[in-house]
Design a protein around this motif. Structure first.
Motif, short mmCIF file in Angstrom:
data_model
loop_
_atom_site.label_atom_id
_atom_site.label_comp_id
_atom_site.label_asym_id
_atom_site.label_seq_id
_atom_site.Cartn_x
_atom_site.Cartn_y
_atom_site.Cartn_z
N GLY A 75 0.81 -1.22 0.00
CA GLY A 75 0.00 0.00 0.00
C GLY A 75 0.83 1.26 0.00
N VAL A 76 2.13 1.14 -0.25
CA VAL A 76 3.01 2.31 -0.28
C VAL A 76 2.59 3.25 -1.40
CG1 VAL A 76 5.33 3.05 -0.90
CG2 VAL A 76 5.02 1.30 0.82
N GLU A 77 2.61 4.56 -1.08
CA GLU A 77 2.27 5.56 -2.10
C GLU A 77 3.51 6.35 -2.45
OE1 GLU A 77 -0.46 9.60 -2.62
OE2 GLU A 77 -0.62 8.37 -0.83
N ALA A 78 3.92 6.33 -3.70
CA ALA A 78 5.11 7.07 -4.14
C ALA A 78 4.71 8.44 -4.61
CB ALA A 78 5.80 6.32 -5.27
N SER A 79 5.51 9.45 -4.22
CA SER A 79 5.23 10.83 -4.63
C SER A 79 6.43 11.37 -5.37
CB SER A 79 4.96 11.70 -3.39
OG SER A 79 4.89 13.06 -3.75
N MET A 80 6.21 11.79 -6.64
CA MET A 80 7.28 12.35 -7.43
C MET A 80 7.10 13.85 -7.61
SD MET A 80 9.02 9.67 -7.88
CE MET A 80 10.23 10.12 -9.11
N GLU A 81 6.26 14.46 -6.78
CA GLU A 81 5.96 15.87 -6.92
C GLU A 81 7.04 16.72 -6.25
OE1 GLU A 81 1.11 15.87 -6.93
OE2 GLU A 81 2.14 15.49 -5.05
N ALA A 82 7.40 17.81 -6.90
CA ALA A 82 8.38 18.73 -6.35
C ALA A 82 7.68 19.81 -5.54
CB ALA A 82 9.18 19.36 -7.49
N PHE A 83 8.27 20.17 -4.41
CA PHE A 83 7.73 21.22 -3.54
C PHE A 83 8.69 22.42 -3.55
CE2 PHE A 83 4.99 17.93 -2.35
CZ PHE A 83 4.02 18.37 -1.47
N GLU A 84 8.18 23.54 -3.08
CA GLU A 84 9.01 24.73 -2.94
C GLU A 84 8.58 25.53 -1.72
OE1 GLU A 84 8.36 26.78 -6.63
OE2 GLU A 84 6.56 27.81 -5.91
N ALA A 85 9.55 26.23 -1.14
CA ALA A 85 9.28 27.15 -0.04
C ALA A 85 9.39 28.57 -0.58
CB ALA A 85 10.27 26.93 1.10
N ARG A 86 8.28 29.29 -0.54
CA ARG A 86 8.28 30.69 -0.99
C ARG A 86 8.42 31.57 0.25
NH1 ARG A 86 5.72 34.16 -5.08
NH2 ARG A 86 5.08 36.09 -4.06
N LEU A 87 9.48 32.36 0.28
CA LEU A 87 9.82 33.16 1.45
C LEU A 87 9.66 34.64 1.13
CD1 LEU A 87 13.14 31.30 2.34
CD2 LEU A 87 10.85 30.75 3.12
N ASP A 88 8.85 35.33 1.89
CA ASP A 88 8.78 36.78 1.85
C ASP A 88 9.61 37.31 3.01
OD1 ASP A 88 7.04 36.86 -0.36
OD2 ASP A 88 5.29 36.58 0.92
N LEU A 89 10.79 37.82 2.70
CA LEU A 89 11.71 38.34 3.72
C LEU A 89 11.40 39.81 3.89
CD1 LEU A 89 14.88 36.46 2.43
CD2 LEU A 89 13.12 35.67 4.02
N VAL A 90 10.67 40.14 4.93
CA VAL A 90 10.05 41.45 5.05
C VAL A 90 10.99 42.47 5.68
CG1 VAL A 90 8.06 42.75 5.92
CG2 VAL A 90 7.79 40.34 5.24
N ALA A 91 11.38 42.26 6.94
CA ALA A 91 12.11 43.31 7.66
C ALA A 91 12.69 42.76 8.94
CB ALA A 91 11.17 44.48 7.95
N ALA A 92 13.48 43.59 9.61
CA ALA A 92 13.91 43.35 10.98
C ALA A 92 13.75 44.65 11.74
CB ALA A 92 15.36 42.87 11.03
N GLY A 247 4.58 24.47 -0.33
CA GLY A 247 3.66 23.59 -1.04
C GLY A 247 4.23 23.14 -2.37
N LEU A 248 3.37 22.61 -3.23
CA LEU A 248 3.79 22.14 -4.54
C LEU A 248 4.46 23.26 -5.33
CD1 LEU A 248 0.81 19.93 -5.79
CD2 LEU A 248 3.15 19.16 -5.33
N ALA A 249 5.53 22.91 -6.04
CA ALA A 249 6.17 23.88 -6.92
C ALA A 249 5.17 24.33 -7.97
CB ALA A 249 7.40 23.26 -7.59
N GLN A 250 5.30 25.57 -8.41
CA GLN A 250 4.30 26.14 -9.32
C GLN A 250 4.10 25.30 -10.57
OE1 GLN A 250 2.19 28.85 -8.86
NE2 GLN A 250 2.92 28.46 -6.78
N GLY A 251 5.17 24.73 -11.13
CA GLY A 251 5.03 23.89 -12.31
C GLY A 251 4.17 22.68 -12.06
N ASP A 252 4.36 22.05 -10.88
CA ASP A 252 3.56 20.87 -10.54
C ASP A 252 2.11 21.24 -10.26
OD1 ASP A 252 5.72 19.30 -10.89
OD2 ASP A 252 5.90 18.62 -8.83
#
Length: 263
Positions: A75-92, A247-252
């Motif tokens: 019952g293993v589920e394989a995932s070939m989807e690429a993810f990305e972290a979108r960072l808004d670096l605002v301020a300090a 989440g998922l990379a924009q292309g995916d």
């Protein structure tokens, strides 16, 4: 057995599990790394002999905590989807005054990297203090201020392996020494530095732990000095302000939407 799995070939070598290299790990340690609560996923990167690690990674259902070495992957589920972290670096805000500047103000910039969830570097370690050598994203420099505003967006699609912790004086690790993001949890490290013309000053660091996939979240994190104490100015603790979407990379995302419409 590998021969019965479409995602794994006979002779493939396990390279990393959830972003952690398995080189020099014992068999019991590797088995423990594969275990987890029922229903969770574990991301395994395989390396084909004489080639770089397979990209993207393959995610398998985690072995139950009570399972032994012979646990079944039925019952293993394989995932070939690429993810990305979108960072808004605002301020300090509220940075401490600079001891190497004539005005006492900072020429501040922010560095960001993603680390395996299990990694928690010490605030005074070379990895943190000299983070700019390994950073996956750097902002512009805001000059003569204790309250820099960057308002920059950066996208990161992989994270450092444990190899970056072994020698923090190395140049920026090459891409094949990182693990592609595929939905696994990670720790985000942020450090603030100030240019001084001779060798930039370390201002402070912050860690955002246990980052998991989800919609945009907003964070204000306290900065710590090399001793692990909060830094700031005039009794105010210095804070760094970021927003994060993982989440998922924009292309995916676009491919998934097209597939859904075609179905």
């Amino acid at each position: 057995p590998a021969a019965k799995c479409a995602q794994v070939g006979v002779g493939d070598v396990v390279y990393s599990i959830d972003g952690v290299r398995v080189k020099d790990k014992s068999l019991p340690q590797v088995i423990q790394m594969l275990k987890g609560p029922s229903g969770t996923q574990v991301t395994v990167v395989f390396q084909v002999p004489d080639r770089d690690p397979k990209v993207p990674s393959t995610s398998f259902a985690a072995a139950p905590q009570q399972a032994g070495p012979g646990w079944s992957r039925q019952g293993v589920e394989a995932s070939m989807e690429a993810f990305e972290a979108r960072l808004d670096l605002v301020a300090a805000e509220g940075l401490p005054t600079s001891g190497t500047s004539d005005t006492g103000l900072c020429d501040a910039y922010l560095c960001v990297s993603l680390l395996p969830e299990s990694v928690e570097p010490e605030p005074g370690s070379a990895l943190v203090v000299h983070h700019k050598r390994h950073a996956q994203a750097n902002t512009k420099t805001c000059r003569s201020t204790l309250n820099p505003v960057w308002k920059e967006t950066h996208t990161i699609r992989d994270m450092h392996n444990e190899s970056v912790l072994m020698d923090s004086n190395r140049p920026l690790p090459s891409a094949h020494e990182r693990t592609p993001l595929s939905g696994q949890a990670f720790t985000m490290m942020l450090t603030v530095h100030s240019e001084n013309g001779r060798g930039d000053d370390f201002v402070g660091s912050a860690l955002l732990r246990n980052v998991r996939g989800g919609p945009c979240s907003e964070h204000k994190l306290a900065l710590l000095d090399a001793r692990g104490a909060a830094v700031g100015f005039g009794g105010q603790v210095a804070m760094v302000h970021v927003r994060l979407t993982y989440g998922l990379a924009q292309g995916d995302v676009h491919q998934a939407e097209a597939a859904r419409k075609a179905a």
